[in-house]
Design a protein around this motif. Structure first.
Motif, mmCIF file in Angstrom:
data_model
loop_
_atom_site.group_PDB
_atom_site.id
_atom_site.type_symbol
_atom_site.label_atom_id
_atom_site.label_comp_id
_atom_site.label_asym_id
_atom_site.label_seq_id
_atom_site.Cartn_x
_atom_site.Cartn_y
_atom_site.Cartn_z
ATOM 1 N N LYS A 90 -11.377 7.644 10.240
ATOM 2 C CA LYS A 90 -11.180 7.501 8.792
ATOM 3 C C LYS A 90 -10.025 8.391 8.309
ATOM 4 O O LYS A 90 -9.201 7.961 7.506
ATOM 5 C CB LYS A 90 -12.472 7.861 8.060
ATOM 6 C CG LYS A 90 -12.401 7.681 6.568
ATOM 7 C CD LYS A 90 -13.718 8.000 5.892
ATOM 8 C CE LYS A 90 -13.604 7.861 4.394
ATOM 9 N NZ LYS A 90 -14.850 8.180 3.710
ATOM 10 N N THR A 91 -9.966 9.621 8.811
ATOM 11 C CA THR A 91 -8.866 10.521 8.457
ATOM 12 C C THR A 91 -7.535 9.917 8.880
ATOM 13 O O THR A 91 -6.565 9.920 8.118
ATOM 14 C CB THR A 91 -9.054 11.905 9.107
ATOM 15 O OG1 THR A 91 -10.224 12.504 8.570
ATOM 16 C CG2 THR A 91 -7.859 12.809 8.876
ATOM 17 N N LEU A 92 -7.483 9.374 10.087
ATOM 18 C CA LEU A 92 -6.248 8.768 10.575
ATOM 19 C C LEU A 92 -5.859 7.561 9.726
ATOM 20 O O LEU A 92 -4.683 7.341 9.445
ATOM 21 C CB LEU A 92 -6.398 8.373 12.044
ATOM 22 C CG LEU A 92 -5.126 8.027 12.786
ATOM 23 C CD1 LEU A 92 -4.069 9.117 12.646
ATOM 24 C CD2 LEU A 92 -5.424 7.758 14.238
ATOM 25 N N LYS A 93 -6.828 6.798 9.271
ATOM 26 C CA LYS A 93 -6.541 5.668 8.384
ATOM 27 C C LYS A 93 -5.947 6.151 7.063
ATOM 28 O O LYS A 93 -4.992 5.563 6.543
ATOM 29 C CB LYS A 93 -7.793 4.834 8.118
ATOM 30 C CG LYS A 93 -7.486 3.638 7.232
ATOM 31 C CD LYS A 93 -8.661 2.785 6.948
ATOM 32 C CE LYS A 93 -8.385 1.609 6.049
ATOM 33 N NZ LYS A 93 -7.228 1.616 5.210
ATOM 34 N N VAL A 94 -6.493 7.236 6.529
ATOM 35 C CA VAL A 94 -5.943 7.815 5.295
ATOM 36 C C VAL A 94 -4.490 8.228 5.528
ATOM 37 O O VAL A 94 -3.622 7.972 4.691
ATOM 38 C CB VAL A 94 -6.791 9.010 4.810
ATOM 39 C CG1 VAL A 94 -6.092 9.777 3.703
ATOM 40 C CG2 VAL A 94 -8.169 8.538 4.356
ATOM 41 N N TRP A 95 -4.217 8.865 6.668
ATOM 42 C CA TRP A 95 -2.845 9.262 6.980
ATOM 43 C C TRP A 95 -1.940 8.045 7.068
ATOM 44 O O TRP A 95 -0.802 8.072 6.602
ATOM 45 C CB TRP A 95 -2.790 10.051 8.281
ATOM 46 C CG TRP A 95 -3.442 11.398 8.220
ATOM 47 C CD1 TRP A 95 -3.980 12.014 7.118
ATOM 48 C CD2 TRP A 95 -3.636 12.297 9.304
ATOM 49 N NE1 TRP A 95 -4.498 13.238 7.469
ATOM 50 C CE2 TRP A 95 -4.299 13.442 8.797
ATOM 51 C CE3 TRP A 95 -3.333 12.250 10.653
ATOM 52 C CZ2 TRP A 95 -4.636 14.524 9.595
ATOM 53 C CZ3 TRP A 95 -3.669 13.331 11.461
ATOM 54 C CH2 TRP A 95 -4.315 14.455 10.928
ATOM 55 N N ASN A 96 -2.441 6.957 7.683
ATOM 56 C CA ASN A 96 -1.654 5.721 7.757
ATOM 57 C C ASN A 96 -1.355 5.211 6.354
ATOM 58 O O ASN A 96 -0.236 4.791 6.063
ATOM 59 C CB ASN A 96 -2.398 4.646 8.544
ATOM 60 C CG ASN A 96 -2.486 4.954 10.028
ATOM 61 O OD1 ASN A 96 -1.714 5.742 10.549
ATOM 62 N ND2 ASN A 96 -3.439 4.342 10.689
ATOM 63 N N ASP A 97 -2.356 5.244 5.489
ATOM 64 C CA ASP A 97 -2.173 4.793 4.103
ATOM 65 C C ASP A 97 -1.170 5.674 3.358
ATOM 66 O O ASP A 97 -0.532 5.228 2.409
ATOM 67 C CB ASP A 97 -3.509 4.779 3.352
ATOM 68 C CG ASP A 97 -4.478 3.724 3.881
ATOM 69 O OD1 ASP A 97 -4.039 2.809 4.608
ATOM 70 O OD2 ASP A 97 -5.687 3.834 3.573
ATOM 71 N N GLN A 98 -1.034 6.930 3.804
ATOM 72 C CA GLN A 98 -0.100 7.868 3.166
ATOM 73 C C GLN A 98 1.283 7.831 3.811
ATOM 74 O O GLN A 98 2.155 8.607 3.431
ATOM 75 C CB GLN A 98 -0.660 9.292 3.223
ATOM 76 C CG GLN A 98 -1.895 9.476 2.389
ATOM 77 C CD GLN A 98 -2.514 10.856 2.559
ATOM 78 O OE1 GLN A 98 -2.210 11.605 3.495
ATOM 79 N NE2 GLN A 98 -3.413 11.199 1.652
ATOM 80 N N GLY A 99 1.486 6.948 4.793
ATOM 81 C CA GLY A 99 2.826 6.784 5.334
ATOM 82 C C GLY A 99 3.010 7.063 6.808
ATOM 83 O O GLY A 99 4.112 6.867 7.333
#
Length: 89
Positions: free
Chosen positions: A58-67
């Motif tokens: 989930k954290t990695l997905k958030v990072w993906n969403d942030q660029g």
């Protein structure tokens, strides 16, 4: 009334400073872990990244969403170590 406002302002400021300090410490810990990672290709597989950094998918997905940009190759997902070093956590 001014004493109450000053006390409230001080509490809010203290909380913000603590939040910022925590975020900076978390970012530094991630950078320390990243520096230990080695790769002949300059890439790291997503599963290894999650395990080595101790983060959740989930954290990695958030990072993906942030660029942060993943690389999809042959059914696997990779990240460039260079991109990870530049990313603002």
């Amino acid at each position: 009334m001014a004493d109450t406002t000053d006390a409230l302002t001080a509490m809010v400021a203290r909380g913000l400073i603590e939040d910022i300090s925590q975020k900076l410490n978390e970012s530094l810990e991630i950078q320390k872990k990243l520096l230990k990672l080695e790769s002949k290709t300059g890439e790291i597989r997503q599963t290894k990244l999650i395990d080595d950094l101790g983060i959740s998918a989930k954290t990695l997905k958030v990072w993906n969403d942030q660029g942060l940009t993943p690389i999809n190759r042959g059914g696997s997902v990779f990240y460039l170590l260079e991109d990870l070093h530049k990313f603002n956590y």
